[in-house]
Write a protein that holds these residues in place. Structure first.
Motif, PDB file in Angstrom:
ATOM      1  N   LEU A 312     129.531  26.408 144.902  1.00  0.00           N
ATOM      2  CA  LEU A 312     128.865  27.236 143.827  1.00  0.00           C
ATOM      3  C   LEU A 312     130.021  27.566 142.790  1.00  0.00           C
ATOM      4  CD1 LEU A 312     127.740  29.979 146.568  1.00  0.00           C
ATOM      5  CD2 LEU A 312     126.073  28.418 145.379  1.00  0.00           C
ATOM      6  N   ILE A 409     123.707  26.518 147.584  1.00  0.00           N
ATOM      7  CA  ILE A 409     122.837  27.136 148.254  1.00  0.00           C
ATOM      8  C   ILE A 409     122.196  26.519 149.590  1.00  0.00           C
ATOM      9  CG2 ILE A 409     120.562  28.676 148.072  1.00  0.00           C
ATOM     10  CD1 ILE A 409     121.617  29.212 145.212  1.00  0.00           C
ATOM     11  N   THR A 413     122.318  28.193 153.424  1.00  0.00           N
ATOM     12  CA  THR A 413     121.059  28.517 153.590  1.00  0.00           C
ATOM     13  C   THR A 413     120.704  27.629 154.940  1.00  0.00           C
ATOM     14  OG1 THR A 413     120.111  27.279 152.147  1.00  0.00           O
ATOM     15  CG2 THR A 413     121.158  29.772 151.888  1.00  0.00           C
TER      16      THR A 413
END
Length: 501
Positions: A312, A409, A413
């Motif tokens: 990120l 992401i 997740t």
């Protein structure tokens, strides 16, 4: 530790975490530098290649793309070669291929010749060096593995800081053909690094019965797989592979185009090439530092989430850097991109090692690199095609940042929702305490301590009652009966002080 012909695996051999491992780490440091820095540093020659062969940005970008695609796409082939012949001979042959490709490229007469020589042959040679070096590093280090991975990954920015200015100097003095020829000679150092990869062998035992030797041989036979596909049954491996494939789409785009971006803004060639040096200098310190942080006790079990944070960070740096309008803003972008890029480089293979383990890592890394090869092959050329169509670098950097952010992401997740760690089974006596609330556990612990102290006191008090009364009470009763009934029991013997107690 001696040398053997084959690398059947580290079964029964404990990682030394030092010793000759530091020599292996140095070799991996050099190989990683050549493997990752060379596809970026070769972009220094792109401007001359465009003028020489009358091609566009997308055409020259295919050189870096093919190099990286060979580095990644030949992963299964490298795994098979390592499991069949061992790391050392594979790496020495790879060094010869890497050098031969660049020497052949110096005599090219078309861009296709450079694709075949620099892209295919040199890329294959670097691949035959890169993957075996990581396998040997994984076998020599266990507890210090995050630090070892960080130090080895630092070879990429160090080589980038050296190869980029060196390419500029060689280009001005000898042209791109002379530069390719000299770089080919430098790549022969891969053979020297391959000679450092001495396999681990178990300690020799004095004498072993025939039954034990036969059992050991039987255990070694099923491990002779050239490529283990059972890693696809691991959900953690699948999640890592998908996220890494998305990441690679945009990870290598900014380093390839940042020099051209600076030239487009009107900066000199030398000043523009300095950006790669700045990026590499920051990356040098980011990778070992990240390796040290990843080795901390409270970070290492959560290394996957640390890796997703690095993704990120890298993607956000690309998105913000896409709005750069002058040289100073590009310098700031290279600083933050170097930090995030170093974090990704230090963690990507450490996370894979933690997921699959040492035994399956040779096959796992080959299969992962194969899955990433398609993304590597598509990434830079598609960015070059977008640049040719729009003539705006902002779109290229913005797209790359979005792709890297998406990979972070997905990794975070998917690991959070799809993977649940199985708790360790406690001992039978601890099950009752673990099932109780904390308050009851503390009370139970205090009660057990009090009970133990009370039992100890009772045992101390009972010791004289248990040991003495049984002997003294019984003996005194017998003596009283003896004295009272002395005449009956002793007959004519009379009681006197000598018979009394």
């Amino acid at each position: 530790m001696g040398g053997v012909a084959l690398d059947d695996g580290p079964s029964g051999v404990k990682a030394p975490d030092g010793g000759w491992g530091w020599a292996v780490l140095f070799g991996c440091f050099v190989i990683t530098g050549f493997s990752y820095a060379f596809p970026k540093a070769v972009s220094v020659f792109f401007k001359e290649l465009i003028q020489e062969f009358d091609v566009g940005y997308s055409d020259t970008a295919w050189i870096s793309s093919i190099l990286l695609a060979m580095l990644y796409g030949t992963g299964p082939l490298c795994s098979v070669m390592v499991n069949r012949f061992g790391c050392r001979p594979v790496m020495m042959v790879g060094g010869l291929f890497a050098s031969l490709g660049m020497i052949m490229a110096s005599f090219s007469t078309s861009i296709i010749h450079i694709y075949l020589s620099t892209g295919v042959i040199t890329g294959l040679g670097l691949a035959l060096n890169f993957q075996p070096s990581l396998i040997m590093l994984n076998r020599y280090f266990s507890e210090k593995r995050p630090l070892a991975n960080g130090l080895a990954a630092a070879g990429s920015p160090v080589a980038l800081c050296c190869l980029s200015p060196l390419g500029q100097v060689l280009q001005h003095k000898f042209g791109w053909r002379g530069g390719f020829l000299i770089v080919g000679g430098i790549l022969l150092n891969c053979c020297v690094c391959g000679a450092l990869m001495r396999p681990l062998v178990p300690c020799k035992k004095v004498e072993e019965p025939e039954s034990q030797t036969k059992a050991i041989e039987e255990k070694k036979k099923p491990k002779a797989k050239l490529l283990d596909f059972t890693v696809f049954k691991d959900r953690g491996f699948l999640i890592y592979t998908i996220a890494a494939s998305i990441m690679v789409l945009g990870l290598f785009v900014p380093p390839v185009f940042v020099v051209s971006y600076a030239k487009e803004l009107g900066n000199e060639d030398t000043k523009s090439a300095l950006l790669l040096t700045i990026l590499g200098f920051v990356d040098i310190f980011a990778r070992p530092t990240c390796g040290i942080i990843a080795g901390l006790k409270w970070v290492r079990p959560r290394c996957v989430y640390f890796f997703s944070f690095a993704m990120l960070f890298n993607g956000v740096a690309d998105i913000v850097g896409s709005f750069s309008t002058d040289y100073n803003s590009l310098v700031a972008f290279c600083i933050f991109f170097g930090i995030s890029y170093g974090m990704v480089g230090a963690l990507q293979f450490e996370v894979l090692m933690a997921i699959v383990g040492t035994e399956k890592f040779p096959s796992a890394i080959g299969l992962v690199l194969l899955m990433e090869a398609i993304a590597v092959l598509v990434g830079p050329p598609s960015a070059g095609r977008l640049l040719d169509a729009t003539k705006v670098y902002m779109y290229v950097f913005f797209l790359a940042g979005c792709e890297v952010c998406l990979s972070g992401i997905v990794l975070a997740t998917a690991n959070f929702f799809c993977l649940r760690k199985k708790p360790q089974e406690p001992a039978a006596g601890e099950m009752e305490l673990l099932n109780k609330p904390p308050e009851e556990n503390s009370k139970a612990g205090e009660g057990m301590e009090k009970g133990q102290t009370e039992e100890a006191d009772i045992e101390k008090e009972k010791e004289p009652e248990e040991k003495q009364p049984e002997s003294t009470k019984v003996d005194s009763a017998e003596v009283e009966n003896f004295l009272k009934d002395g005449k009956e029991e002793n007959g004519e013997v009379a009681a006197n002080p000598e018979t009394c107690l």
